[in-house]
Scaffold this motif. Structure first.
Motif, short mmCIF file in Angstrom:
data_model
loop_
_atom_site.label_atom_id
_atom_site.label_comp_id
_atom_site.label_asym_id
_atom_site.label_seq_id
_atom_site.Cartn_x
_atom_site.Cartn_y
_atom_site.Cartn_z
N THR A 203 -50.18 -131.32 -3.51
CA THR A 203 -48.74 -131.49 -3.37
C THR A 203 -48.40 -132.15 -2.05
N MET A 204 -49.08 -131.71 -0.98
CA MET A 204 -48.83 -132.30 0.33
C MET A 204 -49.24 -133.77 0.37
N ARG A 205 -50.37 -134.08 -0.27
CA ARG A 205 -50.91 -135.43 -0.19
C ARG A 205 -50.17 -136.42 -1.09
N ARG A 206 -49.73 -135.97 -2.26
CA ARG A 206 -49.15 -136.90 -3.23
C ARG A 206 -47.62 -136.83 -3.33
N ILE A 207 -47.04 -135.74 -2.93
CA ILE A 207 -45.60 -135.57 -3.11
C ILE A 207 -44.85 -135.57 -1.77
N PRO A 210 -45.85 -138.80 1.17
CA PRO A 210 -45.25 -140.12 0.88
C PRO A 210 -43.75 -140.18 1.10
N GLN A 211 -43.03 -139.10 0.80
CA GLN A 211 -41.59 -139.09 1.02
C GLN A 211 -41.26 -138.88 2.50
N ALA A 212 -42.12 -138.17 3.20
CA ALA A 212 -41.88 -137.92 4.63
C ALA A 212 -42.13 -139.15 5.48
N MET A 213 -42.84 -140.15 4.95
CA MET A 213 -43.17 -141.34 5.74
C MET A 213 -41.92 -142.07 6.20
N ARG A 214 -40.84 -141.99 5.44
CA ARG A 214 -39.60 -142.65 5.84
C ARG A 214 -39.08 -142.11 7.16
N VAL A 215 -39.32 -140.83 7.42
CA VAL A 215 -38.89 -140.21 8.67
C VAL A 215 -39.97 -140.33 9.74
N ILE A 216 -41.23 -140.39 9.32
CA ILE A 216 -42.35 -140.39 10.28
C ILE A 216 -42.57 -141.76 10.90
#
Length: 316
Positions: A203-207, A210-216
């Motif tokens: 879940t951390m790797r695939r969900i 990827p969505q957190a990258m916009r903030v990271i």
């Protein structure tokens, strides 16, 4: 009274066939901002005075341009890029690991991650570099049992000292950036993934990530730009990057200030190039959150040129 009112022209609808009462065209008068012009003139005057002062100083500018592409400077430039990229990669890996540990429900891993972040964010990176550089005063040998054993002096080369000093320090900052990015993802995403049978790691790797990258991504780009400049500190541990290479030439040729300008020019060039890359990387990861992406600088220039070309035709 009624006769007087009947003589007044009344506006008629546009579709009735009779001419409507014409309206006077609005004359828009732009507001004059005198303060802006005054402040702009003051800034230009001060900038011109600063340029003139440096041009009249005791600086041999020909030396700056002659040494700008010196072989030792170019070697130091490549060393700066290598140590910055390697340290940032190490910091990013450590940041992801310790961010996940910090968010873990296990109190031990959470405490270890908090202690790591607290220590490396709380001490200056220059002090950390000196500690790694003088580690042989504490441990004469690095003994990992049957895996590896060697003298600390041989292990702690200038590159290794710079990598550990910059990478471990950067990992603490990246851990907080990654943690903020993970927490920005709605918890419903995790719950939905678990309902589909995904494990916590999957879940951390695939969900989530990827969505957190916009903030990271945006603060990560800023951290890398800062890493390029912070790498100048590793000259204190005898790692030959662009600042140390410039200082070596300056000390032997008595062109100290000239070589400092050489180093500054290359740092500005590096940060400018990587800033462009950061811009397009942020633009790529913003595609999922914005309906329409803002125009790039080149697109703005083309739009302004097109408007400038069409403006004469519009006035005819």
């Amino acid at each position: 009274m009624t006769d007087k009112l009947s003589k007044d022209p009344a506006p008629t609808p546009s579709g009735s066939g009779s001419p409507a009462t014409p309206y006077e065209a609005i004359k828009a008068v732009p507001v004059r901002h005198y303060g802006r012009w005054i402040s702009a003139v003051v800034v230009v005057v001060l900038l011109g005075w600063l340029v003139y002062a440096f041009s009249q100083g005791n600086i041999i500018w020909d030396t700056v341009w002659d040494k700008l592409f010196d072989s030792s400077i170019i070697d130091g430039l490549w060393n700066t890029i290598i140590i910055s990229v390697a340290s940032m990669a190490l910091g990013l890996v450590l940041g992801i690991v310790f961010a996940v540990m910090r968010l873990s429900k296990n109190p031990v891993t959470g405490a270890v991650a908090w202690l790591y972040i607290w220590f490396f964010r709380g001490t200056p990176v220059y002090v950390q570099l000196l500690v790694w550089f003088n580690l042989s005063l504490i441990f004469e040998y690095i003994n990992l049992g049957p895996i590896y054993k060697n003298e600390t002096v041989d292990v702690m080369t200038p590159f290794m000292v710079a990598l550990l000093g910059l990478g471990l320090n950067e990992g603490a900052y990246m851990a907080e950036i990654v943690r903020a990015g993970i927490q920005s993802v709605d918890e419903g995403q995790t719950e939905a993934a678990h309902a589909l049978g995904m494990s916590q790691t999957k879940t951390m790797r695939r969900i989530v990530l990827p969505q957190a990258m916009r903030v990271i991504v945006p603060p990560t780009g800023n951290e890398f730009i800062n890493m390029l400049k912070t790498s100048s500190l590793v000259s204190a541990v005898q790692y030959t990057e662009v600042l140390r290479a410039s200082s070596n030439i300056g000390s032997t040729s008595s062109a100290v200030m000239e070589m400092l300008f050489v180093a500054s020019i290359w740092y500005l060039a590096l940060t400018s190039v990587f800033s462009v890359g950061q811009y397009y990387l942020e633009r790529r990861f913003a595609r999922g959150s914005l309906r329409s992406l803002p125009p790039t600088p080149w697109q703005r220039v083309k739009a302004n040129l097109t408007t400038f070309k069409r403006s004469p035709e519009a006035t005819r």
